[in-house]
Design a protein around this motif. Structure first.
Motif, PDB file in Angstrom:
ATOM      1  N   ARG A 138      -5.378   0.896  -7.809  1.00  0.00           N
ATOM      2  CA  ARG A 138      -4.112   0.791  -7.094  1.00  0.00           C
ATOM      3  C   ARG A 138      -2.983   0.321  -8.019  1.00  0.00           C
ATOM      4  NH1 ARG A 138      -3.452  -2.832  -1.645  1.00  0.00           N
ATOM      5  NH2 ARG A 138      -1.513  -1.901  -0.985  1.00  0.00           N
ATOM      6  N   TYR A 139      -3.287  -0.664  -8.862  1.00  0.00           N
ATOM      7  CA  TYR A 139      -2.277  -1.192  -9.777  1.00  0.00           C
ATOM      8  C   TYR A 139      -1.938  -0.181 -10.874  1.00  0.00           C
ATOM      9  CZ  TYR A 139      -3.009  -5.737  -7.559  1.00  0.00           C
ATOM     10  OH  TYR A 139      -3.094  -6.749  -6.652  1.00  0.00           O
ATOM     11  N   ILE A 140      -2.936   0.513 -11.389  1.00  0.00           N
ATOM     12  CA  ILE A 140      -2.693   1.520 -12.424  1.00  0.00           C
ATOM     13  C   ILE A 140      -1.833   2.652 -11.862  1.00  0.00           C
ATOM     14  CG2 ILE A 140      -3.813   3.297 -13.829  1.00  0.00           C
ATOM     15  CD1 ILE A 140      -6.146   1.260 -14.209  1.00  0.00           C
ATOM     16  N   LYS A 141      -2.151   3.060 -10.634  1.00  0.00           N
ATOM     17  CA  LYS A 141      -1.371   4.117  -9.978  1.00  0.00           C
ATOM     18  C   LYS A 141       0.075   3.662  -9.772  1.00  0.00           C
ATOM     19  CE  LYS A 141      -1.570   7.008  -5.829  1.00  0.00           C
ATOM     20  NZ  LYS A 141      -2.279   7.221  -4.559  1.00  0.00           N
TER      21      LYS A 141
ATOM     22  N   GLU B  16       6.706   5.330  -9.995  1.00  0.00           N
ATOM     23  CA  GLU B  16       7.748   4.430  -9.492  1.00  0.00           C
ATOM     24  C   GLU B  16       7.745   4.337  -7.963  1.00  0.00           C
ATOM     25  OE1 GLU B  16      10.440   1.578 -10.434  1.00  0.00           O
ATOM     26  OE2 GLU B  16       9.450   2.851 -11.907  1.00  0.00           O
ATOM     27  N   ALA B  17       7.460   5.453  -7.290  1.00  0.00           N
ATOM     28  CA  ALA B  17       7.420   5.452  -5.820  1.00  0.00           C
ATOM     29  C   ALA B  17       6.265   4.579  -5.313  1.00  0.00           C
ATOM     30  CB  ALA B  17       7.280   6.877  -5.301  1.00  0.00           C
TER      31      ALA B  17
ATOM     32  N   LYS C 241       6.474   1.161  -3.113  1.00  0.00           N
ATOM     33  CA  LYS C 241       5.680   1.053  -1.883  1.00  0.00           C
ATOM     34  C   LYS C 241       4.835  -0.231  -1.903  1.00  0.00           C
ATOM     35  CE  LYS C 241       2.003   3.497   0.544  1.00  0.00           C
ATOM     36  NZ  LYS C 241       1.085   4.637   0.491  1.00  0.00           N
ATOM     37  N   LEU C 242       4.206  -0.517  -3.030  1.00  0.00           N
ATOM     38  CA  LEU C 242       3.387  -1.724  -3.176  1.00  0.00           C
ATOM     39  C   LEU C 242       4.258  -2.973  -3.073  1.00  0.00           C
ATOM     40  CD1 LEU C 242       0.499  -2.761  -3.748  1.00  0.00           C
ATOM     41  CD2 LEU C 242       1.056  -2.649  -6.172  1.00  0.00           C
ATOM     42  N   TYR C 243       5.433  -2.931  -3.678  1.00  0.00           N
ATOM     43  CA  TYR C 243       6.362  -4.056  -3.637  1.00  0.00           C
ATOM     44  C   TYR C 243       6.780  -4.358  -2.197  1.00  0.00           C
ATOM     45  CZ  TYR C 243      10.520  -6.878  -4.450  1.00  0.00           C
ATOM     46  OH  TYR C 243      11.446  -7.883  -4.434  1.00  0.00           O
ATOM     47  N   ILE C 244       7.143  -3.319  -1.472  1.00  0.00           N
ATOM     48  CA  ILE C 244       7.566  -3.498  -0.077  1.00  0.00           C
ATOM     49  C   ILE C 244       6.407  -4.028   0.763  1.00  0.00           C
ATOM     50  CG2 ILE C 244       8.279  -2.241   2.005  1.00  0.00           C
ATOM     51  CD1 ILE C 244       9.962  -0.438   0.117  1.00  0.00           C
ATOM     52  N   GLU C 245       5.222  -3.485   0.531  1.00  0.00           N
ATOM     53  CA  GLU C 245       4.039  -3.926   1.278  1.00  0.00           C
ATOM     54  C   GLU C 245       3.756  -5.407   1.034  1.00  0.00           C
ATOM     55  OE1 GLU C 245      -0.627  -2.980   0.869  1.00  0.00           O
ATOM     56  OE2 GLU C 245       0.661  -1.215   1.038  1.00  0.00           O
ATOM     57  N   GLU C 246       3.897  -5.859  -0.207  1.00  0.00           N
ATOM     58  CA  GLU C 246       3.628  -7.260  -0.534  1.00  0.00           C
ATOM     59  C   GLU C 246       4.710  -8.194  -0.010  1.00  0.00           C
ATOM     60  OE1 GLU C 246       2.789  -8.140  -4.587  1.00  0.00           O
ATOM     61  OE2 GLU C 246       1.127  -6.735  -4.676  1.00  0.00           O
ATOM     62  N   LYS C 247       5.948  -7.742   0.014  1.00  0.00           N
ATOM     63  CA  LYS C 247       7.062  -8.604   0.410  1.00  0.00           C
ATOM     64  C   LYS C 247       7.377  -8.524   1.897  1.00  0.00           C
ATOM     65  CE  LYS C 247       7.632  -9.734  -3.838  1.00  0.00           C
ATOM     66  NZ  LYS C 247       7.102 -10.983  -4.330  1.00  0.00           N
TER      67      LYS C 247
END
Length: 146
Positions: A64-67, A72-73, A77-83
């Motif tokens: 997941r982190y490598i992807k 950038e998208a 998406k990961l940033y929004i999910e975490e925040k």
């Protein structure tokens, strides 16, 4: 977003180190199993299953982190999910309730076990005290932090 990308790279590196360390420790213990006490097959199977399960979880997060680092998208998406504040509130509510259930369950189990086996009683009491110490230490930490 670059700051977050560095944070994800750091997590990826830390997870890689943990996965490699676990693999080396597990392989070493399996290799030297003859010098260790003989264990029932259930415990050996549990060890193998726990090792594989943890390694698969680590591989899932690594992928997941490598992807996310490459796309950038996906990173956004990961940033929004975490925040997302909703996820934080849900996690906080689940954590609070689960802590109460764990404390009550360990307390009840230790009392019941005390009637049957002292070793199990002391083990459950040690687990209960450990959970209480961690809980109160974090409570004090966050009370001073906020």
């Amino acid at each position: 977003m670059e700051k977050y990308k560095v944070q994800i790279r750091t997590r990826k590196n830390a997870l890689s180190v943990v996965a490699a360390a676990m693999l080396l420790i597990y392989a070493g213990l399996v290799f030297y199993r003859g010098g260790l006490p003989d264990l029932p097959s259930f415990i050996k199977g549990f060890h193998t299953g726990a090792f594989i399960g943890v390694e698969l979880c680590i591989v899932f997060f690594l992928a997941r982190y490598i992807k996310a680092i490459k796309n950038e998208a996906e990173l956004k998406k990961l940033y929004i999910e975490e925040k997302d504040e909703r996820n934080a509130v849900i996690l906080q509510s689940a954590s609070s309730l689960s802590m109460v259930i764990i404390l009550v369950g360990l307390g009840m189990a230790s009392v019941i076990a005390g009637f049957f086996n002292t070793m199990i009683f002391y083990t459950l009491m040690a687990a209960l005290f450990f959970v209480l110490i961690v809980f109160f230490a974090l409570w004090i930490y966050f009370a001073k932090k906020i």
